[in-house]
Write a protein that holds these residues in place. Structure first.
Motif, short mmCIF file in Angstrom:
data_model
loop_
_atom_site.label_atom_id
_atom_site.label_comp_id
_atom_site.label_asym_id
_atom_site.label_seq_id
_atom_site.Cartn_x
_atom_site.Cartn_y
_atom_site.Cartn_z
N ILE A 1 0.84 -1.21 0.00
CA ILE A 1 0.00 0.00 0.00
C ILE A 1 0.87 1.25 0.00
N PHE A 2 1.90 1.24 0.84
CA PHE A 2 2.83 2.38 0.93
C PHE A 2 3.46 2.67 -0.43
N SER A 3 3.90 1.62 -1.12
CA SER A 3 4.53 1.78 -2.42
C SER A 3 3.55 2.31 -3.46
N ALA A 4 2.32 1.79 -3.46
CA ALA A 4 1.31 2.22 -4.43
C ALA A 4 0.95 3.69 -4.25
N ILE A 5 0.84 4.13 -3.01
CA ILE A 5 0.48 5.53 -2.76
C ILE A 5 1.62 6.46 -3.15
N ASN A 6 2.85 6.05 -2.91
CA ASN A 6 3.99 6.86 -3.34
C ASN A 6 4.03 6.98 -4.86
N LYS A 7 3.68 5.91 -5.54
CA LYS A 7 3.61 5.96 -7.01
C LYS A 7 2.52 6.93 -7.43
N TRP A 8 1.36 6.89 -6.75
CA TRP A 8 0.27 7.81 -7.06
C TRP A 8 0.72 9.26 -6.90
N ASN A 56 3.46 17.48 -9.67
CA ASN A 56 4.56 17.83 -10.56
C ASN A 56 5.92 17.43 -9.99
N SER A 57 6.06 17.60 -8.69
CA SER A 57 7.31 17.25 -8.04
C SER A 57 7.01 16.59 -6.70
N ALA A 58 7.08 15.26 -6.66
CA ALA A 58 6.80 14.53 -5.43
C ALA A 58 7.77 14.96 -4.32
N LYS A 59 9.00 15.28 -4.71
CA LYS A 59 10.00 15.67 -3.73
C LYS A 59 9.61 16.94 -3.00
N ILE A 101 2.44 8.97 5.54
CA ILE A 101 2.82 9.88 4.45
C ILE A 101 2.04 11.17 4.64
N ILE A 102 2.74 12.31 4.54
CA ILE A 102 2.07 13.61 4.59
C ILE A 102 2.52 14.40 3.37
N ILE A 103 1.55 14.89 2.61
CA ILE A 103 1.86 15.69 1.43
C ILE A 103 1.11 17.02 1.48
N LYS A 104 1.71 18.03 0.88
CA LYS A 104 1.07 19.34 0.79
C LYS A 104 0.76 19.63 -0.67
N GLY A 105 -0.23 20.48 -0.88
CA GLY A 105 -0.58 20.84 -2.24
C GLY A 105 -1.61 21.95 -2.26
N ILE A 106 -2.20 22.16 -3.43
CA ILE A 106 -3.18 23.22 -3.62
C ILE A 106 -4.44 22.63 -4.24
#
Length: 206
Positions: free
Chosen positions: A41-48, A54-57, A70-75
């Motif tokens: 699941i962790f790997s699949a979500i990182n791929k998503w 535009n830039s996962a990093k 996993i915590i991500i920021k965006g708009i």
């Protein structure tokens, strides 16, 4: 007639299959993934994330495989009718629609066979706190809209906007905030379902 009723029941069941916890500034969903390990699941979500940002990093704030977090920021962007158009309906420079941008954080907590997504909006770009306070995903924002309109009223009076137009602006602002709420909810849920789809697709051997 029976066939129509059965089809409608089937569609309703699909639509309401996933349950969400909706709070003022967040939506939470828990997703079951049968026969998928925490690592898968962790790997699949990182791929998503890599595919959809535009830039996962740049967007990943935390990526802890051991903890399963996993915590991500965006708009998140929401388009609605431009309420300012009622003040100057003949002004062609004022667009019919306007887009509001909200900064968000998506926290994903992963376990064996399941994960939780907490999607939060944290502020609105270029807009003040009074506006952001009017955004309540679970409703009950009437008092906040009144406060917002009271502030706007002061500015409109200074701009010599007549009472009729000021009252119309207040009325339209209620519809505007409801449109934004619906747009946000739909966008947030669509993102969650997109993540869910990425974790449930079977491997094709490649």
């Amino acid at each position: 007639m029976k066939k129509i009723i059965l089809i409608m029941l089937f569609i309703t069941t699909i639509t309401n299959a996933q349950e969400y916890k909706i709070e003022a500034k967040s939506i939470t969903g828990v997703f079951d993934v049968n026969e998928k390990s925490k690592a898968e699941i962790f790997s699949a979500i990182n791929k998503w994330i890599s595919i959809n940002y535009n830039s996962a990093k740049n967007v990943i704030q935390l990526n802890d495989a051991e903890a399963g977090t996993i915590i991500i920021k965006g708009i998140t962007e929401v388009t609605c009718k431009n309420v300012s158009k009622v003040l100057f309906p003949k002004n062609s420079y004022i667009p019919e629609n306007t887009t509001t941008k909200f900064n968000h954080l998506i926290e994903i907590n992963i376990k064996e066979n399941k994960y939780r997504i907490i999607y939060r909006i944290i502020d609105s770009e270029g807009l003040d706190d009074n506006f952001f306070n009017c955004i309540k995903l679970n409703g009950g924002n009437e008092a906040n809209i009144t406060t917002y309109n009271d502030e706007v009223e002061i500015g409109l009076k200074k701009g010599l906007i007549g009472q009729e137009k000021r009252e119309l602006y207040k009325l339209k602002s209620i519809a505007m905030f409801e449109d934004i709420r619906i747009g946000l909810e739909n966008s947030m849920k669509a993102t969650m379902l997109s993540i869910e789809k990425s974790t449930t697709v079977s491997s094709d051997g490649w």
